[in-house]
Motif scaffolding. Structure first.
Motif, PDB file in Angstrom:
ATOM      1  N   GLU A 158       0.768  -1.066  -0.071  1.00 23.67           N
ATOM      2  CA  GLU A 158       0.078   0.006  -0.082  1.00 23.67           C
ATOM      3  C   GLU A 158       0.923   1.118  -0.072  1.00 23.67           C
ATOM      4  OE1 GLU A 158      -3.240   0.244  -0.309  1.00 23.67           O
ATOM      5  OE2 GLU A 158      -3.673  -1.693  -0.325  1.00 23.67           O
ATOM      6  N   TYR A 168      -3.843  12.226  10.189  1.00 28.23           N
ATOM      7  CA  TYR A 168      -3.233  10.680   9.966  1.00 28.23           C
ATOM      8  C   TYR A 168      -1.749  10.627  10.321  1.00 28.23           C
ATOM      9  CZ  TYR A 168      -7.280   9.839   6.752  1.00 28.23           C
ATOM     10  OH  TYR A 168      -8.523   9.609   6.245  1.00 28.23           O
ATOM     11  N   ARG A 214      -4.825   4.895   6.703  1.00 28.73           N
ATOM     12  CA  ARG A 214      -5.445   5.072   5.593  1.00 28.73           C
ATOM     13  C   ARG A 214      -5.923   3.789   4.994  1.00 28.73           C
ATOM     14  NH1 ARG A 214      -5.477   9.768   2.913  1.00 28.73           N
ATOM     15  NH2 ARG A 214      -4.296  11.584   3.887  1.00 28.73           N
ATOM     16  N   THR A 215      -5.204   2.661   5.368  1.00 33.83           N
ATOM     17  CA  THR A 215      -5.674   1.550   4.553  1.00 33.83           C
ATOM     18  C   THR A 215      -6.538   0.773   5.594  1.00 33.83           C
ATOM     19  OG1 THR A 215      -3.172   1.189   3.961  1.00 33.83           O
ATOM     20  CG2 THR A 215      -4.887  -0.683   4.090  1.00 33.83           C
ATOM     21  N   GLU A 217      -9.074   2.092   6.892  1.00 30.36           N
ATOM     22  CA  GLU A 217     -10.298   2.927   6.574  1.00 30.36           C
ATOM     23  C   GLU A 217     -11.018   2.192   5.351  1.00 30.36           C
ATOM     24  OE1 GLU A 217      -9.253   7.151   5.937  1.00 30.36           O
ATOM     25  OE2 GLU A 217      -9.533   7.486   8.275  1.00 30.36           O
ATOM     26  N   LYS A 218      -9.706   1.654   4.550  1.00 33.05           N
ATOM     27  CA  LYS A 218     -10.268   1.397   2.988  1.00 33.05           C
ATOM     28  C   LYS A 218     -10.727  -0.206   2.999  1.00 33.05           C
ATOM     29  CE  LYS A 218      -6.976   1.243  -0.091  1.00 33.05           C
ATOM     30  NZ  LYS A 218      -5.587   1.470  -0.802  1.00 33.05           N
ATOM     31  N   LEU A 219      -9.745  -0.674   3.598  1.00 29.15           N
ATOM     32  CA  LEU A 219      -9.757  -2.469   3.564  1.00 29.15           C
ATOM     33  C   LEU A 219     -10.435  -3.084   5.135  1.00 29.15           C
ATOM     34  CD1 LEU A 219      -6.523  -3.010   1.825  1.00 29.15           C
ATOM     35  CD2 LEU A 219      -8.830  -2.951   0.818  1.00 29.15           C
ATOM     36  N   LYS A 220     -11.090  -4.106   4.981  1.00 29.07           N
ATOM     37  CA  LYS A 220     -11.811  -4.571   6.201  1.00 29.07           C
ATOM     38  C   LYS A 220     -10.634  -5.592   6.605  1.00 29.07           C
ATOM     39  CE  LYS A 220     -16.575  -3.834   5.556  1.00 29.07           C
ATOM     40  NZ  LYS A 220     -16.422  -2.387   5.824  1.00 29.07           N
ATOM     41  N   ASN A 342     -14.977   0.387  10.586  1.00 31.78           N
ATOM     42  CA  ASN A 342     -15.076  -0.338   9.532  1.00 31.78           C
ATOM     43  C   ASN A 342     -14.383  -1.745   9.830  1.00 31.78           C
ATOM     44  OD1 ASN A 342     -14.864  -0.603   6.519  1.00 31.78           O
ATOM     45  ND2 ASN A 342     -12.513  -0.373   6.582  1.00 31.78           N
TER      46      ASN A 342
END
Ligand code: DAH
Length: 386
Positions: A158, A168, A214-215, A217-220, A342
């Motif tokens: 990532e 962040y 950040r990751t 927030e994006k990936l479970k 998330n």
């Protein structure tokens, strides 16, 4: 066409259409013959495609081309009883001119490709054109090696922005405002942002850790990622410091991750990078975003852990036999709180994280004694890694 063309063409005055004063068949014959001679000789003199285009327009342009002029000058004013005859001849002439223009195009194309062939010969006795291959930069090379070790363990890669927000870089990593741990980061802030709320203020990221959040927030979960990238700190450049350097971050989050997973993973990693004879050791440390936190030490791969290189003290490990390689720890539940919605409920998931400086590893690995050499772009230095 090439400059070596020797024959010359004599130029005559270009054809110009004029009114007919005489519409008898003999006079018409003469006028038509003159026009066709002119178009033929102009066509024969063409040397390339751009000349041909001008020629085509001169004769065939709808607006004021010679054929259009002929319509206006010959046909329109023709006496009524000659109109039919003139119309027929003008039509015949038109198709002759069109054919001539078409054939001339073909000839121009052919002669252009012949000229190209004639001038495009190869002298096989000349040395070839050497295209030197660039060398992989030692820092990037080290980075790629590290990333590929983790890829083999099933980690994915990532990335995140180098200009980051306070949120962040600090807040979501459990650095509260005014916490002294912020001071250890020597942050370079972007100016004139006092009017913004603290969390929105921009800075140059001081570590790759913000990409953890950040990751998430994006990936479970579960996730296993590594994050290579550039980071910035307000450090004056010297042999071991640079205001820009490289880190690789790692993060594994799942439902049953334990400190033993962290130790096993990092031990495997460093052996894959430096050779299976190195030993590892973990000692307690502090980072706001991990609890507990540790530093991983590796037995000095320069002196083999003895602290000595022949009769000289080993400088890279300062004679201790150990080199500090990275910071790590179990992800602090407070960090998961920021991404709880998330799927990262701290009551459910656990994880470990780690972060290492790539440049320092590359310095040690290649026996380079000045980090500045990595960023000066001197090909004499870089060539040695090709
Ligand atoms: N971000 C830390 C630094 O730049 C390095 C680090 C330490 C990263 C521990 C981690 C960690 O992910 O768990 O100093």
């Amino acid at each position: 066409m090439g400059p070596y063309r020797l024959h010359m063409k004599t130029k005559t005055a270009p054809y110009a259409a004029t009114k007919l004063s005489d519409y008898t068949p003999g006079a018409l014959d003469d006028a038509v013959t003159m026009l066709l001679c002119a178009v033929d000789s102009e066509a024969a003199a063409l040397e390339d495609e751009s000349e041909w285009k001008a020629f085509r327009d001169r004769w065939m342009a709808r607006k004021n081309g010679i054929l259009t002029q002929i319509n206006d000058l010959w046909l329109k004013p023709a006496p009524r009883d000659a109109k039919r005859e003139v119309g027929q001849r003008v039509n015949e002439m038109r198709s002759r001119v069109e054919d001539t223009v078409e054939q001339a195009a073909e000839r121009c194309r052919q002669s252009a490709s012949q000229a190209h062939l004639a001038s495009d010969w190869i002298d096989i006795s000349l040395p070839g054109i050497r295209r030197p291959l660039g060398a992989e930069h030692p820092v990037i090379k080290t980075m790629n090696e590290i990333v590929s070790i983790f890829r083999n363990l099933g980690y994915s890669v990532e990335e995140g922005p180098e200009i980051e927000t306070d949120y962040y870089n600090f807040e979501s990593l459990n650095f509260p405002p005014n916490h002294p741990a912020r001071d250890t980061q020597d942050t370079l802030f972007i100016g004139q942002q006092d009017s913004k709320p603290l969390r929105d203020r921009l800075l140059l990221r001081t570590h790759t850790s913000p990409v953890q959040i950040r990751t998430m927030e994006k990936l479970k979960p579960p996730i296993r990622i590594v994050i290579p990238g550039k980071v910035y700190r307000k450090d004056p450049p010297d042999a071991s410091h640079s205001p820009m350097f490289h880190q690789i971050e790692g993060l594994a989050v799942d439902y049953h991750i334990k400190f033993g997973d962290l130790k096993g993973t990092l031990d495997h990693f460093i052996k894959a990078l430096l050779g299976s004879t190195v030993k590892t050791r973990f000692r307690p440390s502090f980072f706001p975003f991990t609890e507990p936190s540790a530093e991983m030490m590796v037995s000095c791969f320069i002196c083999g852990g003895s602290g000595w290189r022949a009769a000289d003290p080993c400088r890279p490990c300062k004679q201790s036999g150990w080199i500090e390689i990275l910071g790590c720890g179990m992800v602090d539940p407070n960090v998961f709180e920021f991404v709880k919605q998330n799927g990262y409920d701290p009551a459910q998931v656990t994880g470990f994280a780690f972060g290492m400086g790539v440049d320092r590893l590359a310095l040690l690995k290649y026996g380079v004694d000045d980090i500045q050499l990595f960023f000066q772009g001197d090909v004499r230095f870089l060539k040695q890694f090709g």
